[in-house]
Motif scaffolding. Structure first.
Motif, short mmCIF file in Angstrom:
data_model
loop_
_atom_site.label_atom_id
_atom_site.label_comp_id
_atom_site.label_asym_id
_atom_site.label_seq_id
_atom_site.Cartn_x
_atom_site.Cartn_y
_atom_site.Cartn_z
N ALA A 88 -7.40 7.72 -14.25
CA ALA A 88 -7.39 5.85 -14.41
C ALA A 88 -6.48 4.84 -15.05
O ALA A 88 -5.49 4.18 -14.35
CB ALA A 88 -8.69 5.32 -14.57
N VAL A 89 -5.86 5.64 -16.13
CA VAL A 89 -4.99 4.92 -17.49
C VAL A 89 -3.78 5.40 -16.92
O VAL A 89 -2.41 4.76 -17.13
CB VAL A 89 -5.17 5.40 -18.71
CG1 VAL A 89 -4.32 5.03 -19.46
CG2 VAL A 89 -6.54 4.75 -19.12
N GLY A 90 -3.66 6.93 -16.35
CA GLY A 90 -2.51 7.04 -15.68
C GLY A 90 -2.01 6.35 -14.30
O GLY A 90 -0.88 5.68 -14.27
N VAL A 91 -3.43 6.06 -13.92
CA VAL A 91 -3.07 5.17 -12.28
C VAL A 91 -2.49 3.91 -12.61
O VAL A 91 -1.98 3.13 -12.40
CB VAL A 91 -4.00 5.24 -11.50
CG1 VAL A 91 -3.55 3.87 -9.89
CG2 VAL A 91 -3.77 6.97 -10.99
N LEU A 92 -2.72 3.10 -13.91
CA LEU A 92 -2.86 1.99 -13.86
C LEU A 92 -1.55 1.95 -14.96
O LEU A 92 -0.65 0.62 -14.08
CB LEU A 92 -3.90 1.66 -15.31
CG LEU A 92 -3.97 -0.20 -16.16
CD1 LEU A 92 -3.88 -1.10 -15.15
CD2 LEU A 92 -4.66 0.13 -17.19
N ALA B 127 1.56 -10.27 -2.48
CA ALA B 127 1.09 -8.94 -0.74
C ALA B 127 1.95 -7.87 -1.88
O ALA B 127 0.89 -6.83 -1.66
CB ALA B 127 1.59 -9.11 0.04
N GLY B 128 2.66 -7.77 -2.38
CA GLY B 128 3.47 -7.04 -3.32
C GLY B 128 2.31 -6.32 -4.69
O GLY B 128 1.88 -5.48 -5.08
N LEU B 129 1.26 -7.49 -4.76
CA LEU B 129 0.09 -7.15 -6.09
C LEU B 129 -1.29 -6.19 -5.29
O LEU B 129 -1.25 -5.37 -5.77
CB LEU B 129 -0.34 -8.19 -6.47
CG LEU B 129 0.50 -8.87 -7.37
CD1 LEU B 129 -0.45 -10.11 -7.87
CD2 LEU B 129 0.88 -8.09 -8.97
N ALA B 130 -1.52 -6.61 -4.07
CA ALA B 130 -2.78 -5.92 -3.22
C ALA B 130 -1.86 -4.41 -2.88
O ALA B 130 -2.65 -3.66 -3.17
CB ALA B 130 -2.04 -6.95 -1.61
N LEU B 131 -0.52 -4.14 -2.76
CA LEU B 131 0.31 -3.84 -2.35
C LEU B 131 -0.17 -2.23 -3.32
O LEU B 131 -0.66 -1.42 -3.09
CB LEU B 131 1.55 -3.22 -1.76
CG LEU B 131 1.80 -2.18 -1.30
CD1 LEU B 131 1.40 -1.47 -0.43
CD2 LEU B 131 3.71 -2.23 -0.71
N SER B 132 0.44 -2.59 -4.41
CA SER B 132 0.04 -1.94 -5.62
C SER B 132 -0.96 -1.36 -6.53
O SER B 132 -1.31 -0.25 -6.71
CB SER B 132 0.86 -2.40 -6.79
OG SER B 132 2.19 -3.20 -6.52
N ILE B 133 -2.05 -2.36 -5.39
CA ILE B 133 -2.78 -2.28 -6.20
C ILE B 133 -4.08 -0.85 -4.75
O ILE B 133 -4.26 0.70 -5.94
CB ILE B 133 -3.97 -2.66 -6.34
CG1 ILE B 133 -3.38 -3.55 -7.20
CG2 ILE B 133 -5.54 -2.71 -6.33
CD1 ILE B 133 -4.23 -5.51 -7.80
N GLY B 134 -3.28 -0.95 -3.89
CA GLY B 134 -4.26 0.06 -3.36
C GLY B 134 -3.38 1.58 -3.14
O GLY B 134 -3.92 2.42 -2.51
N LEU B 135 -2.13 1.19 -3.02
CA LEU B 135 -1.23 2.95 -3.65
C LEU B 135 -1.73 3.44 -5.15
O LEU B 135 -1.69 5.00 -4.71
CB LEU B 135 0.29 2.18 -3.27
CG LEU B 135 0.88 1.91 -2.38
CD1 LEU B 135 2.23 1.15 -2.06
CD2 LEU B 135 0.79 2.68 -0.46
N GLY B 136 -1.65 2.03 -5.58
CA GLY B 136 -2.04 2.80 -6.88
C GLY B 136 -4.32 3.84 -6.45
O GLY B 136 -3.91 5.00 -7.28
N ALA B 137 -4.78 3.41 -6.00
CA ALA B 137 -5.76 3.64 -5.52
C ALA B 137 -5.76 5.24 -4.73
O ALA B 137 -6.26 5.65 -4.94
CB ALA B 137 -6.72 2.93 -4.69
N CYS B 138 -4.71 4.89 -3.93
CA CYS B 138 -5.01 6.44 -3.48
C CYS B 138 -4.49 7.89 -4.00
O CYS B 138 -4.43 8.73 -4.46
CB CYS B 138 -3.98 6.22 -2.19
SG CYS B 138 -3.77 5.20 -0.49
N VAL B 139 -3.11 7.16 -4.98
CA VAL B 139 -2.94 7.84 -6.39
C VAL B 139 -3.65 8.69 -7.33
O VAL B 139 -4.30 10.22 -7.08
CB VAL B 139 -1.36 7.11 -6.88
CG1 VAL B 139 -1.33 8.29 -8.31
CG2 VAL B 139 -0.40 7.31 -5.54
N ASN B 140 -5.00 7.60 -7.02
CA ASN B 140 -6.19 8.09 -8.40
C ASN B 140 -6.67 8.60 -7.69
O ASN B 140 -7.24 9.89 -7.79
CB ASN B 140 -6.28 6.18 -8.75
CG ASN B 140 -7.82 6.61 -9.47
OD1 ASN B 140 -8.67 7.55 -9.99
ND2 ASN B 140 -8.26 5.46 -10.03
#
Length: 189
Positions: free
Chosen positions: A81-85, A102-115
Motif C-alpha cells: 500500500a505504501v509503494g502504491v501510494l 477526473a485525474g485524481l479519480a483515475l490515479s486512485i483507480g489505477l493505483g487500486a489495480c496495481v495494489n
C-alpha cells in the motif's frame, strides 16, 4: 491452500454500468440538485467515468488483503500500500494537469489495480492462493456476461436524450431503472 471471495462475480460487474450509465445517472442526480448546466453535468460525470476503471481493483484489494491478515501478516499489504501510494501520487502529477479532478479519480483507480496485482502476486508466490480447475472458463463466461451487460447498458442509455427528459424526472428515472433491469437480465442470462 485456496482463497475464495464472496465478492467475485457480482463485484466484477460493477465497472460496466458505472462506466456506461454515468451520463444518465448524472442527469438524474444533478436534476434533483437543481443543476441545469449541461457542461457542469458532463464535467461532474468525468470523475465517475475515470473511477470506474479502477473499481474492480478497489473491490479486489478488499478481497485479497484479508488473506494476508488471516495469516497474521499485516506487513506485506501495508508495504504494498505504501509503494502504491507513492505510485498514485506520481500518477497524479501526470493525470491531474490533463484531466483535472477526473485525474485524481483515475490515479486512485489505477493505483487500486496495481495494489490488487501485487497482492495477487504475493498470494500466488506464497502458495496461499492456488487457482482451482475451472477458473479460466468462469472468467471467460464472466467476461462475456459483463461485456454483454456493458454493451446493452451503453446502447440503451445512448437511445435517450437525458437532458431533454428533464421535464419528466419520473420517466427519466423509470428509463434508467429499465436499462439497469435489462442489463442485469443480460448478465444473468
Amino acid at each position: 491452500g485456496t482463497f475464495a471471495s464472496a465478492e467475485s462475480g457480482l463485484g466484477d460487474t460493477a465497472p460496466a454500468p458505472t462506466l456506461t450509465l454515468t451520463s444518465a445517472t448524472g442527469e438524474i442526480v444533478f436534476d434533483v440538485l437543481a443543476l441545469d448546466d449541461a457542461d457542469a453535468i458532463t464535467n461532474a460525470a468525468m470523475p465517475l467515468v475515470a473511477y470506474s476503471f479502477g473499481l474492480l481493483g478497489i473491490i479486489l484489494v478488499k478481497t485479497l488483503a484479508p488473506a494476508f491478515y488471516a495469516r497474521q501478516d499485516v506487513r506485506t499489504p501495508v508495504r504494498i500500500a505504501v509503494g502504491v501510494l507513492v505510485f498514485t501520487q506520481l500518477m497524479n502529477l501526470v493525470f491531474v494537469p490533463i484531466f483535472a479532478v477526473a485525474g485524481l479519480a483515475l490515479s486512485i483507480g489505477l493505483g487500486a489495480c496495481v495494489n490488487a496485482g501485487f497482492l495477487y502476486a504475493g498470494l500466488r508466490s506464497r502458495g496461499i492462493y492456488v487457482p482451482q480447475p475451472g477458473w479460466i472458463i468462469f472468467f471467460i463466461k464472466l467476461a462475456i456476461a459483463v461485456s454483454l451487460m456493458g454493451a446493452l447498458s451503453w446502447y440503451s442509455a445512448s437511445q435517450f436524450d437525458w437532458a431533454a427528459m428533464q421535464a419528466t424526472p419520473w420517466l427519466r428515472a423509470l428509463a434508467l431503472l429499465c436499462i439497469i433491469g435489462a442489463s442485469a437480465a443480460a448478465y444473468f442470462a
